[in-house]
Design a protein around this motif. Structure first.
Motif, PDB file in Angstrom:
ATOM      1  N   VAL A  84      43.235  53.610 111.014  1.00 21.67           N
ATOM      2  CA  VAL A  84      43.118  54.788 111.883  1.00 21.67           C
ATOM      3  C   VAL A  84      42.171  54.498 113.043  1.00 21.67           C
ATOM      4  O   VAL A  84      41.168  53.793 112.879  1.00 21.67           O
ATOM      5  N   LYS A  92      49.323  65.142 113.277  1.00 25.79           N
ATOM      6  CA  LYS A  92      48.402  64.841 114.373  1.00 25.79           C
ATOM      7  C   LYS A  92      46.963  64.967 113.855  1.00 25.79           C
ATOM      8  O   LYS A  92      46.713  65.587 112.819  1.00 25.79           O
ATOM      9  N   PHE A  93      46.030  64.402 114.613  1.00 30.44           N
ATOM     10  CA  PHE A  93      44.641  64.381 114.165  1.00 30.44           C
ATOM     11  C   PHE A  93      43.697  64.665 115.324  1.00 30.44           C
ATOM     12  O   PHE A  93      44.001  64.359 116.477  1.00 30.44           O
ATOM     13  N   THR A  94      42.550  65.214 114.975  1.00 27.92           N
ATOM     14  CA  THR A  94      41.451  65.294 115.919  1.00 27.92           C
ATOM     15  C   THR A  94      40.267  64.569 115.274  1.00 27.92           C
ATOM     16  O   THR A  94      39.494  65.147 114.523  1.00 27.92           O
ATOM     17  N   THR A  95      40.222  63.273 115.533  1.00 24.50           N
ATOM     18  CA  THR A  95      39.287  62.320 114.928  1.00 24.50           C
ATOM     19  C   THR A  95      39.694  62.011 113.481  1.00 24.50           C
ATOM     20  O   THR A  95      39.127  62.542 112.517  1.00 24.50           O
ATOM     21  N   CYS A  96      40.716  61.165 113.353  1.00 20.17           N
ATOM     22  CA  CYS A  96      41.128  60.667 112.028  1.00 20.17           C
ATOM     23  C   CYS A  96      40.128  59.579 111.630  1.00 20.17           C
ATOM     24  O   CYS A  96      40.320  58.397 111.867  1.00 20.17           O
ATOM     25  N   HIS A  97      39.041  60.015 111.027  1.00 19.45           N
ATOM     26  CA  HIS A  97      37.834  59.206 110.878  1.00 19.45           C
ATOM     27  C   HIS A  97      37.908  58.204 109.741  1.00 19.45           C
ATOM     28  O   HIS A  97      37.479  57.054 109.869  1.00 19.45           O
ATOM     29  N   ARG A 141      46.649  62.653 119.008  1.00 18.96           N
ATOM     30  CA  ARG A 141      45.675  63.738 118.998  1.00 18.96           C
ATOM     31  C   ARG A 141      46.355  65.102 118.941  1.00 18.96           C
ATOM     32  O   ARG A 141      47.355  65.349 119.619  1.00 18.96           O
ATOM     33  N   GLY A 177      40.191  56.777 114.997  1.00 11.82           N
ATOM     34  CA  GLY A 177      39.712  58.145 115.169  1.00 11.82           C
ATOM     35  C   GLY A 177      38.815  58.364 116.366  1.00 11.82           C
ATOM     36  O   GLY A 177      38.677  59.491 116.841  1.00 11.82           O
ATOM     37  N   ASN A 208      43.594  58.310 118.186  1.00 14.80           N
ATOM     38  CA  ASN A 208      43.978  59.115 117.032  1.00 14.80           C
ATOM     39  C   ASN A 208      45.347  58.708 116.482  1.00 14.80           C
ATOM     40  O   ASN A 208      46.029  59.502 115.823  1.00 14.80           O
ATOM     41  N   ASP A 226      40.638  64.098 108.589  1.00 15.32           N
ATOM     42  CA  ASP A 226      40.909  64.643 109.924  1.00 15.32           C
ATOM     43  C   ASP A 226      39.665  65.432 110.330  1.00 15.32           C
ATOM     44  O   ASP A 226      39.620  66.656 110.232  1.00 15.32           O
TER      45      ASP A 226
END
Length: 335
Positions: free
Chosen positions: A170, A200-205, A194, A172, A176, A222
């Motif tokens: 990932v 979808k992700f917002t910072t797939c950390h 994103r 992130g 993203n 996420d």
């Protein structure tokens, strides 16, 4: 359901925070006292002196991950020039791996035949490393066989290995996107991006393999959507596993349970269906949540500031690293 889970989270946080005597906790970069934390079936105590470095050197900055091998050795990735540090299961220093392993933003253990290897996402170097348990680099992604990576590897934050030996990575802090590579590092597939919609992700950390349902799934932190989500190995969205979390950074699974490092001052233990069961080290001072330069005088034993990486060990204890400029590693011993 969402409101029910949120109510349980809030109530559990209050219980965990109310259990502790916050006014008289010893402070310092290495835990020096025994403090209890948790609730329900998951109650723990801190282990003084765990992960102390030789001659009082700082272990940090701890902006990375934690991994544990089958022998119980604990590995902590750092942004210091000594890179990854290896400790015994009792927390005694064994060795450090050196600058080639500096700034591995994530760290995980993976099986490779009869052997074990470490895998990590080097965020500054924009690559993924596979290491042996003495720190030798065995594989780097990207390499000459990788091919073009859509969106590049800028901001790479996490990696796990599937049961077939493929790498799932990932990004992130950047695109993203999530990428799938074979065991040699050849790019097979890219998905994500994103956003807040499914897939979808917002910072797939962070990312880990989750086999608790009987089907191998990818469990993704996420972070800024404050949830954990499941994807299958072809990146099809399978559902939200848990939500209303405090910016989840990393997750470690043992049996039916998942421990989640939440950047906003807490570790949460989740059940098989994503339900919150216990809250650990819940920081009552919100001014210390998600803060890297926390003064040593405010690093209280048994309380977290910014949990970033963690791992269960082989005995059901949890090793946690806070995102901290001087370094902070805590062993929570299961009671």
């Amino acid at each position: 359901m969402k409101n029910k889970v949120l109510a349980v989270l809030v109530a559990g946080s209050a219980m965990a925070a109310g259990h502790a005597d916050h006014e008289h906790r010893p402070a310092g970069k290495v835990v020096t006292s025994v403090q209890k934390t948790g609730n329900g079936q998951f109650q723990f105590e801190t282990v003084p002196g765990f992960a102390a470095m030789p001659e009082g050197v700082n272990v940090g900055p701890t902006h990375g991950g934690v991994a544990v091998d089958s022998a119980g050795h604990v590995y902590v990735s750092t942004e210091a020039d000594h890179g990854v540090v290896k400790f015994t299961k009792e927390g005694e220093f064994v060795k450090s791996f050196g600058p080639e392993t500096k700034a591995l933003h994530s760290l995980a253990m993976a099986k490779e035949g009869d052997s074990e290897v470490l895998i990590g996402a080097a965020v500054s170097a924009e690559k993924v490393l596979k290491l042996d348990l003495d720190g030798k680099v065995l594989l780097t992604i990207p390499n000459e066989g990788t091919g073009e990576i859509k969106g590049g590897f800028k901001g790479v934050t996490g990696v796990t290995v599937g049961p077939e030996g493929n790498f799932y990575v990932v990004c992130g802090y950047g695109s993203n996107l999530i990428h799938k590579f074979d065991a040699s590092g050849k790019l097979l597939k890219t998905a994500g991006g994103r956003g807040k919609d499914d897939g979808k992700f917002t910072t797939c950390h962070g990312i880990t393999l989750d086999t608790r349902s009987g089907e191998p799934l990818l469990l993704v932190c996420d972070r800024e959507n404050r949830r954990l989500v499941h994807l299958d190995l072809d990146f099809n969205f399978k559902g939200v596993h848990s939500e209303h979390l405090r910016r989840p950074c990393a997750v470690s699974i043992r049996g039916d349970y998942a421990a989640v490092a939440e950047l906003e001052g807490r570790v949460t233990v989740l059940g098989k269906n994503g339900e919150p069961l216990s809250f650990l080290g819940d920081q009552p001072d919100k001014n210390l949540w998600a803060k890297k330069p926390v003064p040593e005088a405010q690093l209280y034993d048994g309380l977290f500031t910014s949990p970033h990486g963690l791992s269960w060990d082989n005995e059901g204890n949890i090793i946690v690293q806070d995102w901290n400029v001087t370094g902070r590693v805590t062993k929570l011993k299961k009671l």
